[in-house]
Design a protein around this motif. Structure first.
Motif, short mmCIF file in Angstrom:
data_model
loop_
_atom_site.label_atom_id
_atom_site.label_comp_id
_atom_site.label_asym_id
_atom_site.label_seq_id
_atom_site.Cartn_x
_atom_site.Cartn_y
_atom_site.Cartn_z
N ILE A 1 -19.44 54.10 58.19
CA ILE A 1 -19.37 53.78 57.25
C ILE A 1 -18.51 53.02 57.45
CG2 ILE A 1 -17.54 55.11 55.44
CD1 ILE A 1 -18.37 57.88 55.73
N ARG A 2 -17.67 51.70 56.65
CA ARG A 2 -16.67 50.73 56.93
C ARG A 2 -15.22 50.40 56.22
NH1 ARG A 2 -19.61 51.09 60.46
NH2 ARG A 2 -20.51 50.23 61.71
N HIS A 3 -15.87 51.30 55.29
CA HIS A 3 -14.34 51.39 54.25
C HIS A 3 -14.37 52.72 54.09
CE1 HIS A 3 -15.70 47.80 51.86
NE2 HIS A 3 -16.58 47.72 52.61
N PHE A 4 -13.18 53.06 54.42
CA PHE A 4 -11.97 54.00 54.72
C PHE A 4 -10.68 54.29 53.11
CE2 PHE A 4 -14.31 53.60 58.58
CZ PHE A 4 -14.59 55.04 58.82
N ILE A 5 -10.66 55.26 52.53
CA ILE A 5 -9.44 55.90 52.33
C ILE A 5 -8.49 56.31 52.55
CG2 ILE A 5 -8.35 56.31 49.96
CD1 ILE A 5 -10.94 55.71 48.32
N VAL A 6 -7.33 56.32 52.83
CA VAL A 6 -7.12 56.85 53.57
C VAL A 6 -5.09 57.44 53.81
CG1 VAL A 6 -8.15 56.01 55.80
CG2 VAL A 6 -6.10 55.33 55.71
N GLU A 7 -4.85 58.66 54.35
CA GLU A 7 -3.86 59.13 54.01
C GLU A 7 -2.60 58.14 55.13
OE1 GLU A 7 -1.96 62.99 54.70
OE2 GLU A 7 -0.53 62.98 54.41
N ASN A 8 -3.59 58.05 56.39
CA ASN A 8 -2.04 56.54 57.15
C ASN A 8 -2.96 55.76 57.87
OD1 ASN A 8 -1.35 56.88 60.05
ND2 ASN A 8 0.64 56.89 59.30
N ILE A 9 -3.14 54.75 57.71
CA ILE A 9 -4.10 54.11 58.67
C ILE A 9 -3.82 54.13 59.94
CG2 ILE A 9 -4.81 51.67 58.84
CD1 ILE A 9 -3.53 50.10 56.27
N ILE B 1 -13.94 48.71 64.37
CA ILE B 1 -12.15 49.27 63.40
C ILE B 1 -12.08 48.12 62.51
CG2 ILE B 1 -9.39 49.54 63.58
CD1 ILE B 1 -10.82 52.00 65.64
N ASP B 2 -12.35 46.61 63.61
CA ASP B 2 -12.34 45.21 62.96
C ASP B 2 -12.61 45.33 61.62
OD1 ASP B 2 -9.36 45.33 64.59
OD2 ASP B 2 -11.13 44.82 66.36
N ASP B 3 -13.76 45.11 62.25
CA ASP B 3 -14.05 45.50 60.84
C ASP B 3 -14.48 46.80 59.65
OD1 ASP B 3 -15.44 43.60 62.30
OD2 ASP B 3 -17.41 44.20 63.53
N SER B 4 -13.82 47.49 59.74
CA SER B 4 -13.99 48.34 58.82
C SER B 4 -12.31 47.98 57.45
CB SER B 4 -13.25 49.46 59.30
OG SER B 4 -14.65 49.73 60.65
N GLN B 5 -12.35 47.98 56.86
CA GLN B 5 -11.18 48.69 55.47
C GLN B 5 -11.38 50.12 55.81
OE1 GLN B 5 -10.88 45.36 53.85
NE2 GLN B 5 -11.81 44.36 54.35
N PHE B 6 -9.34 48.90 55.43
CA PHE B 6 -8.11 50.83 54.09
C PHE B 6 -7.76 50.54 54.07
CE2 PHE B 6 -9.90 50.61 59.86
CZ PHE B 6 -9.48 51.72 59.46
N TYR B 7 -7.41 51.77 52.93
CA TYR B 7 -7.12 51.53 52.23
C TYR B 7 -5.69 53.10 52.08
CZ TYR B 7 -11.34 49.45 50.79
OH TYR B 7 -11.65 48.31 50.93
N VAL C 1 -13.73 59.52 67.50
CA VAL C 1 -15.26 59.66 67.02
C VAL C 1 -16.18 59.13 68.15
CG1 VAL C 1 -16.68 59.83 65.06
CG2 VAL C 1 -14.03 60.66 64.71
N ASP C 2 -15.78 58.02 67.87
CA ASP C 2 -16.21 56.43 68.97
C ASP C 2 -15.90 55.29 68.91
OD1 ASP C 2 -19.55 56.56 68.52
OD2 ASP C 2 -17.99 54.72 69.70
N ARG C 3 -15.53 55.31 70.70
CA ARG C 3 -14.80 54.39 71.64
C ARG C 3 -15.23 53.21 70.30
NH1 ARG C 3 -14.33 55.49 77.20
NH2 ARG C 3 -16.52 56.44 77.24
N SER D 1 -3.40 56.64 62.08
CA SER D 1 -3.68 58.00 62.67
C SER D 1 -4.97 57.85 62.13
CB SER D 1 -2.94 59.19 62.09
OG SER D 1 -2.93 59.10 60.40
N ALA D 2 -5.46 57.31 60.81
CA ALA D 2 -7.03 57.25 60.88
C ALA D 2 -8.10 55.68 61.94
CB ALA D 2 -7.86 57.06 59.18
N ARG D 3 -6.92 55.11 61.97
CA ARG D 3 -7.74 54.01 62.72
C ARG D 3 -8.15 54.74 64.36
NH1 ARG D 3 -6.93 48.69 63.46
NH2 ARG D 3 -6.67 47.82 61.69
N ARG D 4 -6.58 55.55 64.91
CA ARG D 4 -6.95 56.38 66.03
C ARG D 4 -7.79 57.38 66.32
NH1 ARG D 4 -2.05 59.91 66.11
NH2 ARG D 4 -1.03 57.85 65.83
N PHE D 5 -8.17 58.58 64.85
CA PHE D 5 -9.30 59.43 64.55
C PHE D 5 -10.65 59.13 65.45
CE2 PHE D 5 -12.31 61.59 61.78
CZ PHE D 5 -12.41 62.15 62.15
#
Lengths: 309, 309
Positions: free
Chosen positions: B106-114, B130-136, B124-126, B116-120
């Motif tokens: 997955i590269r597109h994430f709808i998140v409560e908080n960007i 993340i830089d290629d991913s979209q956060f909403y 999950v996998d070092r 902590s989502a990145r930290r998660f």
């Protein structure tokens, strides 16, 4: 008093599995044999190595250790509530790796059904020593004295597990009576993570997840059922509380038809069936929309019905 | 119509990771480059190999494949509801390995908080890109039009994820609004397994798990709160339905005192705090028993209160 006495017991033994194929851990000398020097190594300890280290271990010998470190986690002497799959699903899809390690440390299981519990343990690990394990069947009716006897191994300092037929024990499934007795006797109870069709249905439904109620099975009698449905719908609209209920799979279609004929057109309903299996079906529509939809055959698929405004 | 259109799309590309350290799978020839022969291999496909096989794969390239087999499971183009840990717990303790594989696709994430989502995702996998991913960000208030825009990537055939701050999204946490829109637009929604403090509290409490209701936060005003508590207790006794509610950690002690002074002596109450963390505390007693018990400091530990007869 809260019963943290058992937790406070000192660690005694840690065991490493000796089969290198089954562990990536460094084995630091065969201290296990050393520890048992002077008296024979009990047969059931073969294949394990002993260490006093607090480094991560993957297996522990159940009869010989009180606690062990699983990276950051201590395995305690406790009644572990062990979820199983919700159908013919791979273990790795729905259970954390941690559960495997905990399960490997248990030899006393209180189960809903012995055959399926054994099958589950073999699925968890082909080498699980089933023949060295004790199984206690919960049976149809709670018998406080019998259940209390079952918990003797736990009182003797051995971890125990509770396994039901599907999903999480004690939730829409037997197990709560055993847990209640353990709580009353101040024994430690530890729930493990696994698939809960209830929670996954709430997640996938898009209906209110800030307030929801699981109501089990509805009455079978048509009049009583319609009355109960109306009451649940009223509660859903008045309190904005999502109402969940279940039905035996072969009655799913009948339930669906009753819902269409009983509920208000604008009530939203989710059908969440076969969760985590290849038959997974999770859809939410208003009753008026559902009337135009051909339901797939769910006569053999466990389903949850959810309604809200 | 139920929206299985997307599921029915033919499989297009499967990708194997090329780094042998990160996969134990057999790579069957570099078909990926072959497939892209004649036009340059897109930069983001480097490190992947292509195959049309239906053998198990561990990673898929998110922008190029519709479905892939994870042993028995097909990864579909869907809105994945991705649970996170309930505190400083190891991922492997509470999340199935399968979630890792899905998340990696997955590269597109709808998140409560960007943040902590990145930290998660890093947890999950070092090497999660993340830089290629979209956060909403979901934000405080549901905005149907904005949320519908967020789902554009999913309508374009890319899998998306929903991540909240703790536990399961859309259960006692934001996310339900997004899911509701996805359901309305006939987009496939797939909940993943993870820790739900509600279900684990019900499991561990020994209170009735055949019927239970989660009620969120209670009113803050003392009189309204007492009134609500009385109503929940009445419902628990009349319907034998376990009632769950929560409180902000720093108010836990206050809540505890209110419960002792408001509820009937014989009402059973469970306090389930810090579930899955090292501070885990799950105990059930009657109100009269709780009055003799010194509660540990729970002023910083998320807790769930459960009552029943």
């Amino acid at each position: 008093m809260p019963p943290d006495i058992l937790i406070a017991q000192p660690r005694r033994c840690f065991y490493y599995p000796m089969d290198p194929k089954r562990s990536s851990l460094q084995v630091e000398g065969n201290r296990h044999q050393q520890r048992h020097k002077g008296h024979p190594l009990p047969q059931e300890h073969r294949g394990y190595q002993h260490t006093d280290s607090t480094k991560p271990v993957q297996r522990l010998h159940p009869e010989c250790s009180t606690t062990f470190r699983h990276k950051d986690t201590i395995m305690e002497i406790a009644l572990y509530l062990i979820p199983v799959t919700l159908g013919p699903t791979e273990i790795g899809q729905v259970l954390p790796a941690y559960n495997h390690d905990i399960i490997m440390g248990i030899r006393h299981f209180i189960v809903e059904n012995i055959r399926s519990a054994r099958r589950f343990l073999r699925q968890v690990d082909r080498e699980f020593p089933i023949d060295d394990s004790q199984f206690y069947e919960m049976g149809k009716h709670a018998d406080e004295r019998l259940f209390s006897q079952y918990l003797q191994a736990l009182r003797d300092g051995k971890p125990m597990g509770v396994i039901s037929e599907a999903g999480c024990p004690a939730v829409a499934d037997p197990g709560a009576d055993i847990v209640a007795i353990a709580q009353r006797q101040n024994l430690r109870v530890i729930p493990l993570v696994g698939p809960s069709s209830m929670i996954m249905a709430v997640m996938g439904s898009g209906l209110n997840g800030q307030s929801f109620a699981f109501n089990g099975y509805l009455p079978v009698d048509p009049q009583d059922r319609a009355k109960k449905l109306k009451a649940l719908e009223t509660r859903a609209w008045n309190e904005h509380q999502t109402q969940l209920f279940i039905e035996t799979p072969y009655r799913n279609l009948k339930m669906f038809q009753t819902l269409l004929s009983t509920l208000r057109p604008q009530t939203r309903m989710c059908i969440a069936a076969g969760i985590t299996t290849t038959e997974e079906y999770i859809h939410t529509h208003t009753i008026v929309e559902w009337k135009k939809i051909q339901l797939p055959d769910l006569s053999k698929v466990p389903a949850i019905f959810l309604i809200n405004k």
